[in-house]
Design an enzyme around this catalytic site. Structure first.
Site, PDB file in Angstrom:
ATOM      1  N   GLN A  88       0.851  -1.198   0.000  1.00 28.70           N
ATOM      2  CA  GLN A  88       0.000   0.000   0.000  1.00 28.70           C
ATOM      3  C   GLN A  88       0.884   1.245   0.000  1.00 28.70           C
ATOM      4  O   GLN A  88       0.387   2.364  -0.097  1.00 28.70           O
ATOM      5  CB  GLN A  88      -0.879   0.018   1.254  1.00 28.70           C
ATOM      6  CG  GLN A  88      -1.810  -1.169   1.358  1.00 28.70           C
ATOM      7  CD  GLN A  88      -2.424  -1.256   2.755  1.00 28.70           C
ATOM      8  OE1 GLN A  88      -3.438  -0.645   3.034  1.00 28.70           O
ATOM      9  NE2 GLN A  88      -1.791  -2.003   3.642  1.00 28.70           N
ATOM     10  N   HIS A 106      -1.535   1.304  -4.267  1.00 27.90           N
ATOM     11  CA  HIS A 106      -1.899   2.717  -4.090  1.00 27.90           C
ATOM     12  C   HIS A 106      -1.012   3.647  -4.918  1.00 27.90           C
ATOM     13  O   HIS A 106      -0.954   4.847  -4.647  1.00 27.90           O
ATOM     14  CB  HIS A 106      -1.849   3.101  -2.605  1.00 27.90           C
ATOM     15  CG  HIS A 106      -2.931   2.454  -1.783  1.00 27.90           C
ATOM     16  ND1 HIS A 106      -2.941   2.455  -0.404  1.00 27.90           N
ATOM     17  CD2 HIS A 106      -4.062   1.778  -2.156  1.00 27.90           C
ATOM     18  CE1 HIS A 106      -4.027   1.807   0.030  1.00 27.90           C
ATOM     19  NE2 HIS A 106      -4.704   1.382  -1.009  1.00 27.90           N
ATOM     20  N   THR A 173       0.625  -2.946   8.725  1.00 30.10           N
ATOM     21  CA  THR A 173      -0.559  -2.198   8.279  1.00 30.10           C
ATOM     22  C   THR A 173      -1.644  -2.265   9.347  1.00 30.10           C
ATOM     23  O   THR A 173      -1.825  -3.293   9.986  1.00 30.10           O
ATOM     24  CB  THR A 173      -1.069  -2.682   6.897  1.00 30.10           C
ATOM     25  OG1 THR A 173      -2.266  -1.965   6.565  1.00 30.10           O
ATOM     26  CG2 THR A 173      -1.344  -4.166   6.856  1.00 30.10           C
TER      27      THR A 173
HETATM   28  P1  OAD Z   1      -1.229   3.077   9.116  1.00 26.41           P
HETATM   29  O1  OAD Z   1      -0.511   4.290   9.557  1.00 26.41           O
HETATM   30  O2  OAD Z   1      -2.708   3.072   9.179  1.00 26.41           O
HETATM   31  O3  OAD Z   1      -0.752   1.825   9.974  1.00 26.41           O
HETATM   32  C1  OAD Z   1       0.601   1.504  10.135  1.00 26.41           C
HETATM   33  C2  OAD Z   1       0.695   0.260  10.995  1.00 26.41           C
HETATM   34  O4  OAD Z   1       2.066  -0.072  11.107  1.00 26.41           O
HETATM   35  C3  OAD Z   1       0.150   0.426  12.412  1.00 26.41           C
HETATM   36  O5  OAD Z   1      -0.681  -0.687  12.753  1.00 26.41           O
HETATM   37  C4  OAD Z   1       1.413   0.447  13.292  1.00 26.41           C
HETATM   38  O6  OAD Z   1       1.211  -0.179  14.544  1.00 26.41           O
HETATM   39  C5  OAD Z   1       2.356  -0.390  12.447  1.00 26.41           C
HETATM   40  N1  OAD Z   1       3.781  -0.051  12.681  1.00 26.41           N
HETATM   41  C6  OAD Z   1       4.336   1.139  12.986  1.00 26.41           C
HETATM   42  N2  OAD Z   1       5.657   1.043  13.117  1.00 26.41           N
HETATM   43  C7  OAD Z   1       5.967  -0.261  12.850  1.00 26.41           C
HETATM   44  C8  OAD Z   1       7.180  -1.011  12.845  1.00 26.41           C
HETATM   45  N3  OAD Z   1       8.360  -0.451  13.084  1.00 26.41           N
HETATM   46  N4  OAD Z   1       7.114  -2.334  12.562  1.00 26.41           N
HETATM   47  C9  OAD Z   1       5.916  -2.938  12.300  1.00 26.41           C
HETATM   48  N5  OAD Z   1       4.746  -2.283  12.324  1.00 26.41           N
HETATM   49  C10 OAD Z   1       4.764  -0.961  12.584  1.00 26.41           C
HETATM   50  O7  OAD Z   1      -0.705   2.737   7.628  1.00 26.41           O
HETATM   51  P2  OAD Z   1      -1.313   1.743   6.552  1.00 26.41           P
HETATM   52  O8  OAD Z   1      -1.979   0.581   7.198  1.00 26.41           O
HETATM   53  O9  OAD Z   1      -0.262   1.482   5.550  1.00 26.41           O
HETATM   54  O10 OAD Z   1      -3.795   5.075   1.716  1.00 26.41           O
HETATM   55  O11 OAD Z   1      -2.427   2.647   5.882  1.00 26.41           O
HETATM   56  C11 OAD Z   1      -3.157   2.135   4.816  1.00 26.41           C
HETATM   57  C12 OAD Z   1      -3.516   3.224   3.856  1.00 26.41           C
HETATM   58  O12 OAD Z   1      -4.176   4.283   4.542  1.00 26.41           O
HETATM   59  C13 OAD Z   1      -2.345   3.917   3.200  1.00 26.41           C
HETATM   60  O13 OAD Z   1      -1.855   3.225   2.068  1.00 26.41           O
HETATM   61  C14 OAD Z   1      -2.907   5.242   2.823  1.00 26.41           C
HETATM   62  C15 OAD Z   1      -3.601   5.536   4.116  1.00 26.41           C
HETATM   63  O14 OAD Z   1      -4.570   6.474   4.151  1.00 26.41           O
HETATM   64  C16 OAD Z   1      -3.995   6.097   0.847  1.00 26.41           C
HETATM   65  O15 OAD Z   1      -3.440   7.182   0.947  1.00 26.41           O
HETATM   66  C17 OAD Z   1      -4.956   5.780  -0.265  1.00 26.41           C
END
Ligand code: OAD
Length: 229
Positions: A88, A106, A173
């Site tokens: 993503q 994305h 994610t």
């Molecule tokens: P999020 O910011 O929603 O989630 C990131 C996840 O990564 C969270 O569950 C954190 O706990 C975890 N995390 C943070 N640091 C980490 C680490 N060092 N190791 C492992 N995990 C870690 O981001 P996404 O799930 O990618 O879309 O968000 C999905 C989509 O929402 C994105 O692609 C974007 C956003 O709005 C668009 O812009 C269309």
């Protein structure tokens, strides 16, 4: 060989210094999604949207892949076409870490899409000054990213890969955004084994056969080493 589909989100790049979206200091804390990540925002305030993505594109020059990206590249080296990384993320850290089989559902920060000729061009500079499309000369370039309300890229290829997979692994994610958040259920319904590797339990953590919680830079190399042992 085991066929594996890996889904990654912002957490896989967090330790490289790329901000996630939903953390307290995340990107969506500083910006309202609807101001910068919708077609309507781009139509009404293109300069704000361009500046947001230009800043993030510029920041990519200062970050490097981390051990999680590199471990996924090692896995591809070992099992080749049996691995597909669906991300993503709009950064290019999987590719810079050595992965070649990557689907950017994305879109990509380092690409521009011309709304006049529909051409896509690798892009490393700013877009805010409305440079002409290198293909057709018209000044209608936008970041080649998928905004809320738009359809993610390559969904047919992703669903086909999930249907044929033995293992589905979700890395870094939050499980807050569909359709990616639904991949675990799609996979599980077809008998695919599912694993979550995330810093903390995601929204859908209970849907996985197994969940391991901790930093991706530790969990992903451990999982890959186990698999290849
Ligand atoms: P999020 O910011 O929603 O989630 C990131 C996840 O990564 C969270 O569950 C954190 O706990 C975890 N995390 C943070 N640091 C980490 C680490 N060092 N190791 C492992 N995990 C870690 O981001 P996404 O799930 O990618 O879309 O968000 C999905 C989509 O929402 C994105 O692609 C974007 C956003 O709005 C668009 O812009 C269309």
């Amino acid at each position: 060989m085991t066929r594996i589909v890996v889904l990654t989100g912002a957490g896989v790049s967090a330790e490289s210094g790329v901000p996630t979206f939903r953390a307290a200091d995340g990107l969506w804390e500083g910006h309202r999604v609807e101001d910068v990540a919708t077609p309507e925002a781009f139509e009404h305030r293109p300069t704000v949207v361009h500046r947001f993505y230009d800043a993030r594109r510029a920041a990519l020059a200062g970050v490097e892949p981390n051990p999680a990206h590199r471990a996924l590249a090692r896995l591809e080296e070992a099992i080749g076409d049996d691995l597909l990384v669906v991300t993503q993320n709009i950064d290019d850290l999987h590719e810079r870490g050595g992965s070649t089989r990557v689907v950017h559902m994305h879109g990509r920060l380092r690409a521009a899409w011309c709304r006049a000729c529909d051409g896509r061009t690798d892009w490393y500079d700013d877009l805010v000054d409305l440079p002409p499309c290198p293909r057709c000369g018209v000044t209608e370039l936008r970041p080649d990213v998928v905004w809320f309300g738009e359809v993610p890229y390559e969904m047919d290829r992703i669903v086909a890969a999930l249907d044929e997979a033995d293992v589905f692994v979700s890395i870094g994610t939050s499980g807050a955004v569909y359709p990616a958040a639904g991949f675990v259920q799609h996979a599980a319904a077809r008998g695919v084994r599912t694993l979550e590797l995330n810093l903390e339990p995601s929204a859908g953590t209970h849907l996985f056969d197994e969940a391991r919680h901790g930093p991706a830079s530790v969990l992903v190399p451990e999982w890959v080493e186990d698999l290849l042992r």
